[in-house]
Design a protein around this motif. Structure first.
Motif, PDB file in Angstrom:
ATOM      1  N   TYR A  44       0.816  -1.029  -0.046  1.00  0.00           N
ATOM      2  CA  TYR A  44      -0.036  -0.001   0.037  1.00  0.00           C
ATOM      3  C   TYR A  44       0.950   1.252  -0.023  1.00  0.00           C
ATOM      4  N   ASP A  45       0.553   2.215  -1.065  1.00  0.00           N
ATOM      5  CA  ASP A  45       1.672   3.424  -0.894  1.00  0.00           C
ATOM      6  C   ASP A  45       0.853   4.514  -0.196  1.00  0.00           C
ATOM      7  N   VAL A  53       4.920  18.278  -3.618  1.00  0.00           N
ATOM      8  CA  VAL A  53       5.110  16.962  -4.274  1.00  0.00           C
ATOM      9  C   VAL A  53       4.329  15.976  -3.350  1.00  0.00           C
ATOM     10  N   LEU A  54       4.379  14.538  -3.560  1.00  0.00           N
ATOM     11  CA  LEU A  54       3.579  13.773  -2.641  1.00  0.00           C
ATOM     12  C   LEU A  54       4.647  12.820  -1.856  1.00  0.00           C
ATOM     13  N   LYS A  55       4.877  13.380  -0.847  1.00  0.00           N
ATOM     14  CA  LYS A  55       5.844  12.266  -0.085  1.00  0.00           C
ATOM     15  C   LYS A  55       5.440  10.930   0.100  1.00  0.00           C
ATOM     16  N   SER A  56       6.142   9.922  -0.029  1.00  0.00           N
ATOM     17  CA  SER A  56       5.724   8.731  -0.385  1.00  0.00           C
ATOM     18  C   SER A  56       6.376   7.533   0.716  1.00  0.00           C
ATOM     19  N   TRP A  57       5.582   6.631   1.228  1.00  0.00           N
ATOM     20  CA  TRP A  57       5.875   5.422   1.707  1.00  0.00           C
ATOM     21  C   TRP A  57       5.489   4.195   1.210  1.00  0.00           C
ATOM     22  N   VAL A  74       8.101   2.226   4.161  1.00  0.00           N
ATOM     23  CA  VAL A  74       9.623   2.238   3.620  1.00  0.00           C
ATOM     24  C   VAL A  74       9.400   3.471   2.829  1.00  0.00           C
ATOM     25  N   GLN A  75      10.415   4.531   3.299  1.00  0.00           N
ATOM     26  CA  GLN A  75       9.984   5.846   2.384  1.00  0.00           C
ATOM     27  C   GLN A  75      10.644   5.720   0.917  1.00  0.00           C
ATOM     28  N   SER A 143      18.663   4.763  10.962  1.00  0.00           N
ATOM     29  CA  SER A 143      19.135   4.341   9.750  1.00  0.00           C
ATOM     30  C   SER A 143      20.575   3.359  10.018  1.00  0.00           C
ATOM     31  N   ARG A 144      20.685   2.233   9.453  1.00  0.00           N
ATOM     32  CA  ARG A 144      21.943   1.182   9.346  1.00  0.00           C
ATOM     33  C   ARG A 144      23.003   2.109   8.623  1.00  0.00           C
ATOM     34  N   GLU A 145      24.249   1.325   8.734  1.00  0.00           N
ATOM     35  CA  GLU A 145      25.203   2.010   7.971  1.00  0.00           C
ATOM     36  C   GLU A 145      25.070   2.120   6.502  1.00  0.00           C
ATOM     37  N   ASN A 146      24.320   1.366   5.780  1.00  0.00           N
ATOM     38  CA  ASN A 146      24.052   1.599   4.271  1.00  0.00           C
ATOM     39  C   ASN A 146      23.289   3.020   4.181  1.00  0.00           C
ATOM     40  N   ARG A 147      23.909   3.870   3.584  1.00  0.00           N
ATOM     41  CA  ARG A 147      23.308   5.351   3.535  1.00  0.00           C
ATOM     42  C   ARG A 147      22.289   5.060   2.213  1.00  0.00           C
ATOM     43  N   ASP A 148      22.608   4.080   1.387  1.00  0.00           N
ATOM     44  CA  ASP A 148      21.598   3.993   0.000  1.00  0.00           C
ATOM     45  C   ASP A 148      20.348   3.601   0.354  1.00  0.00           C
ATOM     46  N   GLU A 149      20.098   2.874   1.625  1.00  0.00           N
ATOM     47  CA  GLU A 149      19.123   2.087   1.865  1.00  0.00           C
ATOM     48  C   GLU A 149      17.952   3.332   2.030  1.00  0.00           C
ATOM     49  N   LYS A 150      16.776   2.849   1.783  1.00  0.00           N
ATOM     50  CA  LYS A 150      15.623   3.676   1.604  1.00  0.00           C
ATOM     51  C   LYS A 150      15.240   3.590   3.288  1.00  0.00           C
ATOM     52  N   PRO A 151      14.937   5.012   3.816  1.00  0.00           N
ATOM     53  CA  PRO A 151      14.517   5.203   5.339  1.00  0.00           C
ATOM     54  C   PRO A 151      13.356   4.131   5.526  1.00  0.00           C
ATOM     55  N   ASN A 152      13.513   3.597   6.721  1.00  0.00           N
ATOM     56  CA  ASN A 152      12.199   2.868   7.105  1.00  0.00           C
ATOM     57  C   ASN A 152      11.793   3.776   8.397  1.00  0.00           C
ATOM     58  N   TRP A 153      10.232   3.762   8.178  1.00  0.00           N
ATOM     59  CA  TRP A 153       9.698   4.381   9.173  1.00  0.00           C
ATOM     60  C   TRP A 153       8.409   3.410   9.918  1.00  0.00           C
ATOM     61  N   LEU A 154       7.889   3.677  10.951  1.00  0.00           N
ATOM     62  CA  LEU A 154       6.541   2.749  11.356  1.00  0.00           C
ATOM     63  C   LEU A 154       5.322   3.728  11.189  1.00  0.00           C
ATOM     64  N   LEU A 155       4.411   3.269  10.571  1.00  0.00           N
ATOM     65  CA  LEU A 155       3.044   3.968  10.651  1.00  0.00           C
ATOM     66  C   LEU A 155       2.162   3.558  11.668  1.00  0.00           C
ATOM     67  N   ILE A 156       1.780   4.326  12.506  1.00  0.00           N
ATOM     68  CA  ILE A 156       0.952   3.901  13.924  1.00  0.00           C
ATOM     69  C   ILE A 156      -0.064   4.850  14.068  1.00  0.00           C
TER      70      ILE A 156
END
Ligand code: MN
Length: 173
Positions: A44-45, A53-57, A74-75, A143-156
């Motif tokens: 689900y986006d 713009v549309l900020k997207s997860w 996931v952003q 975020s973990r060490e990997n900078r390229d990874e897409k930022p993880n969020w929690l939707l609550i």
């Protein structure tokens, strides 16, 4: 993650999605949509209009009305505002190939300054959709060490009159 990333991932001769060529009108109604996206993995986006713009997860498990159910979000790259009207099939083999359905739509109201919330990784807001209403929070995970990874969020879901235990009601059903 601006629109450049969005455009780079798509071949607009082959996909029916909007390019985001036209600037969106600026008014104080902030569009909120969730698109159910049957790509290689169903997700689900969640999209929130902010600054044109549309900020997207991408939310793999979709939203829950239960404040105890924290859903990974996931952003991904910002999308053009017109994308909020998009429903249709992205050809197989193209980025995000699969069917997109408008699952919910309405407006969102940030609590406080959303730019600060997005930067600091805690965005509180109210949804005024057909399916989702009331208070919600997006919290960014460290975020973990990997900078390229897409930022993880929690939707609550916030504990309020629109909250419902998952055992009583699954909004995705
Ligand atoms: Mn998607």
């Amino acid at each position: 993650m601006g629109l450049k990333a969005y455009r780079q991932k798509r071949d607009f001769h082959r996909t029916p999605e909007p390019t985001g060529a036209r600037p969106s009108s600026t008014n104080d109604t902030r569009l909120y949509v969730i698109q159910k996206h049957a790509a290689s993995r169903l997700h689900y986006d969640l999209r929130l209009e902010d600054n044109g713009v549309l900020k997207s997860w991408a939310v793999p498990k979709g939203p829950s009305l239960d404040p105890k159910e924290k859903r990974l979000a996931v952003q991904v790259e910002d999308h053009p505002v017109e994308y909020g009207n998009f429903e249709g099939t992205i050809p197989e083999g193209e980025y995000g190939g699969g069917t997109v359905l408008l699952w919910d739509r309405g407006r969102w109201v940030p609590e406080g300054d959303p730019e600060i919330g997005l930067r600091q990784g805690k965005l509180k807001f109210k949804l005024e959709g057909e399916k989702l209403q009331g208070g919600w929070t997006l919290v960014r995970l460290r975020s973990r060490e990997n900078r390229d990874e897409k930022p993880n969020w929690l939707l609550i879901k916030e504990q309020d009159e629109t909250a419902t235990p998952q055992s009583k009601r699954d909004i995705l059903q």
